[in-house]
Structures are given as C-alpha cells and as structure tokens.
Design an enzyme around this catalytic site. Structure first.
Site, mmCIF file in Angstrom:
data_model
loop_
_atom_site.group_PDB
_atom_site.id
_atom_site.type_symbol
_atom_site.label_atom_id
_atom_site.label_comp_id
_atom_site.label_asym_id
_atom_site.label_seq_id
_atom_site.Cartn_x
_atom_site.Cartn_y
_atom_site.Cartn_z
ATOM 1 C CD GLU A 18 -1.495 -2.368 1.870
ATOM 2 O OE1 GLU A 18 -0.262 -2.567 2.019
ATOM 3 O OE2 GLU A 18 -2.351 -3.231 2.151
ATOM 4 C CE LYS A 20 5.635 -0.818 -6.707
ATOM 5 N NZ LYS A 20 7.014 -0.403 -7.008
ATOM 6 C CE LYS A 111 23.710 -4.001 -2.605
ATOM 7 N NZ LYS A 111 22.585 -4.680 -1.976
ATOM 8 C CD GLU A 593 24.254 -6.954 -3.902
ATOM 9 O OE1 GLU A 593 24.267 -6.181 -4.856
ATOM 10 O OE2 GLU A 593 23.231 -7.341 -3.349
ATOM 11 C CG HIS A 629 27.301 -8.536 -16.414
ATOM 12 N ND1 HIS A 629 27.931 -7.399 -16.866
ATOM 13 C CD2 HIS A 629 26.229 -8.125 -15.696
ATOM 14 C CE1 HIS A 629 27.253 -6.341 -16.428
ATOM 15 N NE2 HIS A 629 26.217 -6.752 -15.716
ATOM 16 C CD GLU A 653 27.626 -0.281 -13.278
ATOM 17 O OE1 GLU A 653 26.708 -1.112 -13.360
ATOM 18 O OE2 GLU A 653 27.653 0.629 -12.449
ATOM 19 C CG HIS A 682 22.438 2.508 -14.565
ATOM 20 N ND1 HIS A 682 23.734 2.117 -14.795
ATOM 21 C CD2 HIS A 682 21.837 1.474 -13.942
ATOM 22 C CE1 HIS A 682 23.905 0.908 -14.302
ATOM 23 N NE2 HIS A 682 22.778 0.496 -13.782
HETATM 24 N N1 GLN Z 1 21.862 -10.612 -17.848
HETATM 25 C C1 GLN Z 1 21.269 -9.674 -16.982
HETATM 26 C C2 GLN Z 1 20.591 -8.579 -17.800
HETATM 27 O O1 GLN Z 1 21.064 -8.247 -18.820
HETATM 28 C C3 GLN Z 1 22.275 -9.057 -16.051
HETATM 29 C C4 GLN Z 1 21.621 -8.084 -15.114
HETATM 30 C C5 GLN Z 1 22.531 -7.524 -14.035
HETATM 31 O O2 GLN Z 1 23.713 -7.496 -14.157
HETATM 32 N N2 GLN Z 1 21.980 -7.044 -12.967
HETATM 33 O O3 GLN Z 1 19.596 -8.013 -17.409
HETATM 34 ZN ZN ZN Z 2 24.844 -5.673 -14.634
#
Ligand code: GLN
Ligand code: ZN
Length: 747
Positions: A18, A20, A111, A593, A629, A653, A682
């Site tokens: 609620e 959110k 975080k 993390e 990744h 990244e 992003h």
């Molecule tokens: N393979 C995922 C995507 O492309 C990787 C997402 C991520 O790193 N959080 O959405």
């Molecule tokens: Zn990612």
C-alpha cells in the site's frame, strides 16, 4: 526475573505494498498531497496497531518514512544538497532529493550496510545545519494519541556522519555541529513522554569503528552531561561490537545483535564484559531472514543472558524492514509455511517467549517448538549430493581454451555484444501478467515470446552485433525466474521487501535442497540460435547472486546451499552446451555486495564464491566459451577473486568510474577476456561515437586488444526500444571505424 519485549522497526511497505501505491500515486498525480498523507497515516496506524497485538513493551516510531529514514534525518538537520537549497523543506523537496527533478540529479543511493536496502546519501557540501520540522516528534505524539507505548528511533550522529559525504569539515566537526541539534530533538521527545530513545549506531559494528571511539565517547558524554544519557539506548546490528568500549558509554541501554555476530557478542558477555547496570536489548530473533526461530535455542539463550543481565529486553536482531509483513496472505503448503516467519510472526515468537518466562504459559511456546521440529525433519531437506564428481576447474588453461574458442567462433577484432536483457516494454510486462493470471493461454504467451525474440534477433543482426542474445523477455527478474523453476525454492505472493524508495523486491525463499529437474532456458536460447548464423549466448544467473538475492536457508552452512545452486546451474550449462550453444554467460552481479561487513571474513567468502562459480562453469569443453558479468564499480578489493573465476570473458560496469576500474586492472596482470562497459545504460542519454571510441582507446592502453570486447555496461531491460537501437548502433559504428583505421594503419 521478568523479561520485556521490543521491536526495532517494522516494514513500511504494508501487506500489499500500500505504501508503494500511495507514493507512486502521488508522483503520477493520481493523488494530491493531502490524500497521500491520509493514506500514509492510515498505514502507519495499521502498522502500529498490528504490532500492539503482540504485547510488546514498546513499539518503534521513526521507522516509518515517506522514502528513507536517513533522508528524513538529513531533512530534520537541514543537510540539504547544495543544488536543492533555497526551497521550502517539505515533502516535495524530500522526493526531489530522492528522485531528482528536471533541473537537478538525485542524491546517491547506497546499500545500507550488507543489506539490500538502499539509503539516500546525505550531502554536506555547503550545508547549513539547523533544525527543521520535527517530524519524529509528530509521529511519536501520533502513536501516543493511539494509546501505543512507543519509543522514538533515530539514527545516531556517528552513523549519520559516517554514511554522509562532502563538505570540508572533518568527521569530528560534523558530529560536533550536529550534537546540539540532536540534543534538542532528543529533549523534545523526552519532554513528550518518551521513556527511552533508540539511537541506531550500526557504524559501531564495522571494521573501522575503533577509529571513531574517541568521537563516539565524546558525543555520548555530551548527551549525558545534558541529562539525556538515561534515556538513550545505543542500538547496533548486523555484526558484533566492542563491548568493553560500549560499556563505557553513559547510556541507559545497549542493543546487540545475537544472530549475525558469529557468536562474538555472547562470548564477550560470557567473558564478563557487560556492565549490568545497563539494560540489555538482546536481538535474538533474526530480523533479516524469514525462518521460524529455533525457539528452544532462543529460550536457552535468554536463560544464559539472564545470568549476566539484570534488565533484559528481547527483540529482533535488526529492524524488520528487511522482511515481509505477514504470512497470513500467503497460500503456501502447511509443511513449508510452518517453517517460515515474517515480521508479525517474529513478534509472535517474542510473545511466546515472554509468556513462557513471565506468565509460565508454555502453550504458544510448545506449539512453535513442535512446528519448528516438524519443519526441520522434512524430506525436502535430505537430498544427497556428490559435489566431488563435478569439475571445479576447466580442462585446459585459458590460453589453450582461447585457441579452441577462436577457431570455433571466428569472431572479428573487438567483438561486440550486450549483457543479456532487452527492454521489458509495457507490452512484455502485460503479456506476462495476463499469462500469470490465466487471462491468456500458455500457447498465446509462448507465441508472443517467440515473436519478441525473433524481432530482436533481427534488430541485433541489422545493427551488426557479433554475439547475440535472446533478450530475457520471459524473465521477471534474474533471480526470481530461477527461483520459480528450481526445486527447493518458493516464490511468495506478497513477500515484498523495500529495496530503495518505492521499489520493492520479492526474494525467492530457499526452503529445501536445491535441484535442477528440467531445462530452464534451453528452449528460448535454441529458438534464438535457430534464427541466426551468429552465436547466441546462453544467459544464466550464477550461484553467488542467486543466493545473495534470495532468503537463504540457515540450517545448512551457507557455502553448502551455494554449492547446491552451483550444481543446478552446472546442469543448465551442460544442457545448453549439449544443444550446441557455444557461449554461455553466468552473471554474478551480486558477488561484490555479498562481501561480509568485517574484512576478517572476506577471504573465506571469496574463496567459497569462486569455488561455487567454478563448480557451475568448469564442466564444459574447452571450446565452449564461458562469460560472466558484474555490475558495480569498486572491484579493487575483489580483483583477485574475479581473476580466479577463470571465466573466458568478463564484462563489467565501468562507464561511471572509468579510470578507477582500469587502475584496478593495472594492479594485476589480467590476461583473460574482458569487456569493459563503454556506456552507462542507467541513463536514457545516447552516447556519442567519440565517447565510445575514447573509452575503448583508453582501455586498450592497459588491456591486450586480442582479449578485449565491447559492450554496454549492464542489461538493457529498463531502457526504451529506440534508445537501445540508437545506442547500440553508435557502439557498433565506433567499433567499425576502429577496426578499419587499425587495419589500414597496421597492414
Ligand atoms: N543478464 C542480466 C541482464 O542483462 C544481467 C543483469 C545484471 O547485471 N543485474 O539483465
Ligand atoms: Zn549488470
């Protein structure tokens, strides 16, 4: 001796999110501010009255918030980011700082310690600390008007300053600036009738907490000098404290975590380190996991604590912000539901213990004990595993594998690819929701997914990417998707937990032994591969990330659960390889993390993470190329572990901290394949060719060209279709030019 019960914080979200809905409704102009306030007041009231059912001696106030409790504190003390200064300090300003507005970017989200909750980072640059509207006092008065015995909660000065950034003042100067303001707020609460104030200082459990001891001592001496000490409880959580030090602080009580302290808080108490003129607020029920407590063990812990403490309050180990509200709305199999405990069930466990100790009433205690025992003896917890039969290292070293892979894949110089997901458009989400609610047939949903895959294979070919992906349209979330399909996981209906602002996640629950029973991703991947001659990467989530983003079992060592998941992922990797898929990516964005709060545990965590990743990826043939990744940019601490994963290619990244990351890679010889994210996904902004070319050229100064890949820095699921097409075209064009210019230069 009687015991008391208390709580540290309750989930804001509400049983059906609620909170959110109210906030997002206001953002999208569906509601005005008055309606928003009415809705939130109703929800706050519901939260307070819900907690009252469990006979707590005191209920927290100040945990409820419009967005984030750290941001509330920043506003209270007027620590307003410079770019937002000069406006009225009100709810709209609060939302602007949290989300950004047309003119200014939002404050950073970070975080909260080692949880998946994110707070808004206070910014000190040119801040002019003073007291603004005392919302905490209003909320406390509101609770009193409902006849709820409440204690205010506020983050303490040491933690607040530690979590903030900017400004030219030293740590100590910032704390000293805030102290008189804190004093005024604390005094107002005492005057309003607060028996005690919970002052959260989780900063005191971290590695570097010893650096703040002098400042901490001075700060709490200051409060004591003004007569406030006897009203303050210093609350810590998530790790152990230095009890000898905390004992010396002139306050009424100390709150310690007895669940996530690796046993060290109790050890210090048993060594006689507790000053028993203080009230001990003992966090004995796990505040951040969803398992029913081993209630008998908790009873014994209370008995032990009673021998050292004259005044004992039992409570959750941390705020219940990190768990969902209640099991009442779930429709789970009883055999599993019996083993679970969300926020209200945790308060019920405390109540059962209170009744047992204070009223010699063991009925509820016995019921919970029987449930716990039944759950522990379930057959879904007794699978046999043969971990030793699965490889934990590849057959050949990277150099040899690379030869086999190059010969098979025949990729061009500077190969281009993406990270896996393509836009989760409104249409994609609507189809999935319709299918989940049986509004469309399985066949209709599958057809839609196939069309979407085919459409995006064509788009990728037209753009000219070298290694393609199927787009992950069938996935709601990279962990929940696997949780829905693997044995041993369950996905709840309303098990939402706040991640940041209005965003919530629904972590799957690992309740039993994990097992792969059928292919999870093979159909979609093969279909995509059938449409193109270019290689299509299989896309999986790795064991470390699946574990970190789930509610994990605690009746087994963590590494064992992680290895069980690794075996399941290994099955899927082999299933893909078996069907001819040549490249398989196993994502581990959560590896960084999950790093424990204290550095003494880092090496062990990383060793186990590396082992699990290798367990899931080492069984393939040399010519099968394994990618991984990771997101987040601070790799320094874990760069050796990343190397040890021995993935043929890693994409990471970097676009937000380019220089730093390359620096990390300079410190070791990283001689495996690597793709540095060359633009920030992003942001909706389309990168320019020269930005991308420059990013590649800069990286190539450190990294061998034959090992280098070009890709965006994360998945593209949150972007719009046009943005993706445009940005990827720019990326491919930049690479084309680089290929040509180098060819003419060197040939
Ligand atoms: N393979 C995922 C995507 O492309 C990787 C997402 C991520 O790193 N959080 O959405
Ligand atoms: Zn990612």
């Amino acid at each position: 001796m009687t015991i008391k019960t208390s709580n540290l914080g309750f989930p804001r979200l509400g049983r059906k999110r609620e909170w959110k809905k109210a906030i997002e409704g206001y953002w999208s102009n569906k509601y005005d501010l008055e309606t928003l306030h009415q809705q939130l007041t109703d929800l706050h009231k519901e939260n307070l009255l819900l907690q009252k059912n469990y006979n707590l001696s005191s209920i927290p106030v100040g945990d409820f918030s419009l967005y984030d409790h750290i941001l509330d504190t920043s506003l209270l003390f007027n620590i307003i980011p410079e770019r937002f200064q000069g406006k009225d300090v009100d709810d709209d300003l609060l939302f602007d700082i949290a989300r950004g507005n047309k003119e200014h970017v939002a404050s950073a989200l970070i975080k909260w310690f080692n949880t998946n909750y994110h707070y808004i980072v206070p910014e000190w640059d040119h801040a002019e600390p003073k007291l603004n509207k005392n919302v905490l006092l209003d909320r406390f008065n509101y609770a009193q008007s409902l006849n709820v015995t409440a204690h205010p909660v506020i983050v303490g000065p040491i933690t607040f300053v530690k979590l903030s950034k900017g400004g030219t003042q030293s740590f100590e100067e910032k704390v000293n600036t805030l102290l008189p303001l804190y004093k005024e707020v604390l005094q107002s609460l005492v005057d309003a009738g607060a028996e005690y104030i919970q002052i959260d200082e989780p900063a005191l459990v971290t590695d570097d907490s010893s650096e703040y001891e002098t400042i901490t001592q001075a700060a709490y001496d200051y409060f004591a000098d003004t007569g406030l000490g006897e009203h303050l409880v210093i609350q810590t959580y998530f790790e152990r404290v230095n009890l000898k030090f905390l004992n010396g602080l002139p306050v009424k009580g100390l709150g310690l975590d007895f669940v996530h302290d690796n046993g060290f808080n109790l050890q210090q108490i048993e060594a006689g380190d507790l000053d028993n003129s203080k009230t001990l607020y003992a966090g004995i029920i796990d505040g951040r996991n969803v398992w029913a407590a081993d209630i008998e063990a908790k009873k014994e812990l209370i008995e032990t604590l009673q021998t050292y403490s004259n005044d004992l309050v039992i409570q959750p180990s941390s705020s219940l912000l990190h768990v969902p509200v209640s099991l009442d709305d779930e429709t789970l199999d009883t055999s599993i539901a019996e083993g679970l405990s969300f926020a209200t069930e945790k308060l019920d466990e405390l109540d059962a213990l209170r009744r047992l100790f204070n009223d010699s009433d063991d009925s509820k205690y016995n019921e919970l004990k029987a449930r716990y025992e039944r759950f522990q003896n379930q057959s879904f917890k007794n699978l046999e595993y043969d971990f030793d039969s699965v490889r934990t290292s590849r057959q050949s070293a990277f150099k040899e594998r690379k030869k086999a892979q190059d010969a098979r894949l025949n990729l061009p110089d500077l190969p281009t690819t993406t990270i896996g997901s393509f836009p989760q458009s409104q249409e994609v989400r609507k189809y999935r929701a319709d299918w989940k609610n049986s509004r469309i047939t399985d066949a209709a949903y599958k057809d839609f997914l196939k069309n979407e895959i085919a459409r995006w294979i064509k788009i990728q070919e037209d753009i000219g990417l070298d290694v393609l992906v199927h787009g992950e349209f069938e996935r709601n979330d990279m962990v929940e998707f696997f949780g829905e399909k693997l044995q041993g996981f369950l996905v709840t209906k309303y098990g939402w937990v706040q991640s940041y602002g209005s965003r919530a996640v629904k972590p799957p629950v690992i309740y039993g032994d994990v097992k792969w029973t059928e292919p999870l991703t093979v159909k979609e991947t093969l279909y995509a591969q059938s449409l193109t001659d270019k290689p299509v990467k299989g896309m999986l989530t790795g064991p470390v990330t699946i574990l970190n983003w789930s509610f994990e079992r605690v009746d087994l060592p963590r590494e064992e659960v992680q290895d069980q998941i690794a075996l399941a992922i290994n099955e899927e990797v082999l299933a893909l390889e078996n069907e001819g898929i040549q490249i398989i990516q196993v994502d581990e964005p959560a590896l960084r993390e999950g790093l424990p709060l204290r550095s003494e545990y880092h090496a062990d965590y990383l060793d186990k993470a590396v082992r699990s990743f290798k367990l899931s990826t080492s069984s393939v043939a040399d010519e099968t190329q394994i990618h991984t990744h990771m997101c987040y940019s601070q790799f320094g601490q874990i760069i050796h572990a990343i190397y040890d994963l021995d993935a043929d290619v890693i994409s990471i990244e970097t676009s937000r901290s380019h220089g730093d990351l390359i620096q990390d890679f300079e410190d070791i010889t990283y001689d495996l394949g690597i793709g540095l994210g060359v633009y920030d996904i992003h942001s909706p902004r389309i990168p320019t060719e020269s930005e991308i070319t420059e990013a590649i050229n800069r990286a190539l100064q450190e990294i061998d060209r034959s090992l280098f890949w070009v890709n965006p820095d994360c998945g593209l699921k949150t972007r719009k279709e046009d943005e993706v097409k445009e940005a990827l075209s720019v990326l491919v064009n930049s690479v084309d030019k680089l290929r040509k210019s180098t060819n003419t230069a060197t040939v």
